[in-house]
Design an enzyme around this catalytic site. Structure first.
Site, PDB file in Angstrom:
ATOM      1  N   SER A 139       0.813  -1.216   0.000  1.00 59.09           N
ATOM      2  CA  SER A 139       0.000   0.000   0.000  1.00 59.09           C
ATOM      3  C   SER A 139       0.845   1.264   0.000  1.00 59.09           C
ATOM      4  CB  SER A 139      -0.941   0.014   1.203  1.00 59.09           C
ATOM      5  OG  SER A 139      -0.211   0.054   2.419  1.00 59.09           O
ATOM      6  N   LYS A 194      -6.429   5.109   7.964  1.00 55.39           N
ATOM      7  CA  LYS A 194      -5.242   5.865   7.544  1.00 55.39           C
ATOM      8  C   LYS A 194      -5.534   7.362   7.483  1.00 55.39           C
ATOM      9  CE  LYS A 194      -3.204   2.042   4.938  1.00 55.39           C
ATOM     10  NZ  LYS A 194      -2.851   1.493   3.613  1.00 55.39           N
TER      11      LYS A 194
END
Length: 807
Positions: A665, A708
């Site tokens: 990611s 996040k």
């Protein structure tokens, strides 16, 4: 690019406010509170595939169509399985009873008898009554006057025959001038002289010839006595046989009428008729046990060796192993502790003369016997933890028989006397509940698994967020609240629960089917509502419950944020830096998942070693992370090294990370920081980045996007929002956004931003304010002053430096 162009780009890439969170409109619910709803019948929500598979698996009657219910915990798989099995079991026939009886031909192999439900207990009582009646009849028969008369006739006949033999012997002795005298101590014989006993003195006066004649006669008489005694012994033996036969015939005749009704009642059961015949003959042979008194039992020292009357009578009882008299439909057994004995049954023992002995009456059923003719439900985790159980369960399903045995008795320290009962025919459907991991494991290592468990019932973790499922969610809330004694839930609260469900699966168009998490929220929200003395649970109580859950579990995230605030963990949220960028990672504890920013740095220089992953060299990088870095090499080579090799050496790392790093990611983030270092263009430190990248520079979606974003937002908020900060995410992840209200409000006020990126070129422009220029002109050149042009110029410089060094 100028400021207007930059603002235009940021505006185009900015995610609209309405896409940051999807909220359910509570006015779509046709009720005020869940108390207004009618109670819904039990049904599974959002598991149509599992429902169809379950219905098929439970309905098909062919062998080996057992079920494996697979899915994560909390999806309701156990509850639905139990409800589904109970429902179909009620429509099935009640299975037969099972009994074990004594095997008179081979006591070590007890026989099994099957009877219609409820008839097993009837049979058991009939046999118990038969035993009582037999003892009564025996005592009556053997104490009757008629019996004694017939017995006396046999004895008198023996006595007459014995007397006849003695008469013959006495006559023979008289012929030899001898007289026989029978006394209690034995047989005496003495010679006669002139019809009188010969005295010793007279005998000595006889001639030698006369004495020899007397001795010869004595020898003949002794032979005759021996012959007579032998014949009498034979008569005694015959007497015993005649008496034994007479007594057995008397015993048989006395109880014949007792067995006839049983033979007629069970004429359609050949195995019972065979058993009754063996029972009859054994009782006749063992009639003396029925006549023994308690005093005889106590005084008989042989009881310790051959067994007491009570122990002997065990053989004439019935061990009703499975009694389905009160069963409604087919049995359903959910065995939570599937040990060997709990599943297959066992044989118990009793102590006797320093050893352990047993018989058929000590056979105890297990779950397989109790569920025979119905359904057995097991948990895969518990099942596979038990030694031998899985292999023996397979054997039972393959053979169609279940064998009761003590498989570990050979390891006992005390000698045992074992038995091997006749196996019971098995007609059962086994349902195992387990995880995807165990299902895949069994599929891979056990060739028989798919042969025996042909139906996979798969429970999903998500369902579509449509009006039907939202309404079913409301009905679920009502049912659970009433079941657990919670307050009714206002429609605003139910709307919040729908939104919370979407957040759990990080999908705006989906809802979670892990109702375990939902029920936890319901209980806690009702608690806070009761504490505030509210009559129902409304939206603010749901929000409070969620906030309290986070507060109880966010200790680790608060510690990390505190270290970032103090500068212990160095993260910049303002300014511009070359070769430095904020990546976003997701960390988790046992009960909490949160996002944190991580500084990623890169250095580029002339060389041939390529991109060096410092974390990999330190054995802190996982395989997927390594793959992501290799993709970066593929992208750079495809863009800038089609005609010549790149003389590049670079180092890249996650700063201040001391544990393993994995996942791709951050691969786009690493590519941005490499481009920044190569082009020598600084990156805005107020923008954090997440997303993977492929070799074409296309941004790919990732997981944990909400955590996040919120993790970086909280860091920026604590330091003070500048209005220039934000997070870049893959455009595909917009559908996963279910952000906290605080983040949405900050974005709405322009204090924070969320941008959706589709290509690396868009991201580098947003991060640097410089045109990416990733498209070459007709001369094969990138636009002057663009990021890609600067990178190519840097590679040209490196190439020339490498040539000079080589020369």
């Amino acid at each position: 690019m100028n400021m207007e162009e930059y603002k235009n780009i940021t505006s185009i890439l900015r995610v609209p406010i309405g896409s940051l969170r999807r909220e359910f409109d509570s006015s779509n619910f046709p009720f005020e509170t869940t108390a207004d709803l009618d109670k819904m019948a039990k049904e599974m929500i959002g598991q149509q595939r599992a429902e169809r598979a379950m219905e098929f698996g439970l309905s098909v009657e062919q062998l080996d169509y057992n079920l494996f219910v697979v899915g994560p915990s909390g999806t309701g798989r156990k509850t639905y399985t139990l409800d589904s099995v109970d429902k179909i079991a009620k429509t099935r026939e009640v299975p037969n009873d099972w009994c074990y009886v004594f095997n008179f031909d081979n006591p070590d192999h007890p026989l099994v008898i099957s009877l219609p439900a409820g008839e097993g207990q009837v049979f058991q009582r009939k046999i118990e009554t038969l035993l009582i009646d037999i003892e009564r009849e025996f005592r009556s028969t053997f104490s009757s006057e008629e019996y004694e008369k017939k017995k006396q006739v046999i004895i008198d006949q023996f006595r007459d025959e014995t007397e006849d033999l003695w008469d013959l012997a006495e006559d023979f002795a008289n012929e030899q001038q001898y007289n026989l005298e029978r006394t209690p101590t034995g047989i005496n014989s003495y010679p006669l002289y002139n019809g009188k006993p010969l005295e010793r003195k007279k005998y000595e006066q006889l001639s030698v010839e006369a004495q020899e004649q007397i001795a010869a006669c004595e020898k003949l008489v002794d032979g005759k006595i021996r012959e007579t005694l032998h014949q009498i012994r034979k008569l005694e033996e015959q007497l015993q046989k005649n008496l034994e036969q007479f007594m057995r015939e008397s015993a048989a005749n006395s109880i014949e009428a007792l067995f006839q009704p049983l033979r007629e009642a069970y004429q359609d059961y050949p195995n019972i008729l065979t058993y009754l015949e063996a029972y009859f003959h054994d009782v006749v042979v063992s009639f003396s046990f029925f006549l023994a008194s308690e005093e005889d039992e106590q005084n008989n020292i042989m009881n310790a060796l051959i067994g007491s009357k009570e122990q002997h009578f065990h053989r004439y009882t019935v061990n009703l192993l499975v009694n389905n008299k009160h069963q409604k439909g087919a049995p359903v057994i959910y065995e939570t502790n599937p040990t060997f004995y709990n599943l297959f049954g066992k044989i118990e023992y009793r102590g006797s003369l320093g050893s352990w002995v047993t018989d058929f009456s000590y056979i105890k059923p297990g779950a397989l016997q109790l569920a025979n003719g119905g359904y057995l439900i097991l948990q895969a985790t518990e099942l596979l933890q038990q030694p031998y159980v899985w292999s023996l369960l397979k054997r039972s399903l393959q053979t169609g028989y279940v064998q009761i045995e003590n498989s570990l008795e050979d390891r006992g320290m005390v000698p045992t006397s074992g038995i091997k009962p006749e196996p019971i025919p098995l007609n059962i459907k086994v349902i195992i509940i387990g995880s995807y991991y165990l299902y895949d494991l069994l599929s891979a290592v056990d060739d028989d698994f798919h042969k025996l468990f042909k139906v996979k019932v798969e429970f999903d973790t998500v369902m579509d967020r449509n009006s039907e499922n939202c309404y079913k969610m409301a009905m679920f809330v009502k049912n659970y609240a009433e079941q657990e004694g919670l307050l009714p839930f206002h429609r605003q609260a139910v709307a919040k629960i729908v939104d919370y469900s979407s957040r759990l699966v990080e999908e705006q168009s989906k809802l979670s089917t892990r109702f375990q998490d939902i029920t936890k929220l319901l209980v806690e929200a009702s608690y806070w509502a009761k504490k505030s003395e509210a009559e129902s649970v409304d939206g603010r109580h749901i929000e409070q419950a969620i906030a309290e859950q986070i507060q109880r579990t966010n200790h680790a995230s608060e510690q990390i944020r505190e270290m970032i605030q103090k500068g212990t963990i160095m993260v910049d949220t303002e300014g511009f830096r070359t070769g430095q960028i904020n990546g976003l990672a997701v960390l988790g504890t046992r009960d909490s998942v949160f996002g944190i920013p991580t500084k990623i740095t890169a250095q580029t220089f002339v060389g041939k070693s390529g991109i060096m992953n410092i974390d990999r060299e330190a054995s802190l990088s996982g395989q997927i992370h390594n793959k992501g870095l290799m993709i970066l090499t593929g992208f750079l080579s495809g863009e800038f090294a089609k005609n010549r090799p790149i003389p590049l050496s670079a180092s890249i790392t996650f700063e201040q990370t001391y544990s393993a790093i994995d996942g791709d990611s951050a691969s786009s983030t690493e590519l941005y920081v490499l481009l920044s270092s190569l082009a020598e263009v600084p990156i805005n430190q107020g923008i954090a980045v997440t997303g993977s990248v492929n070799q074409w520079g296309e941004i790919q979606p990732i997981g944990g996007v909400n955590e996040k974003i919120e993790g970086f937002f909280h860091i920026c908020k604590e330091r003070g929002l500048t209005g220039e900060q934000g997070v870049m995410i893959p455009k595909q992840n917009v559908a996963n956004l279910m952000l906290d209200h605080e983040v949405v409000e900050a974005v709405n006020q322009g204090k924070f931003h969320i941008w959706a990126i589709g290509h690396i070129a868009e991201g580098i422009e947003l991060l640097t304010g410089v045109v990416a220029g990733n498209i070459r002109d007709e001369f094969g050149q990138y636009p002057a002053g663009s990021i890609f042009a600067k990178v190519e110029d840097r590679f040209n410089t490196m190439y020339e430096a490498a040539k000079i060094e080589k020369q």
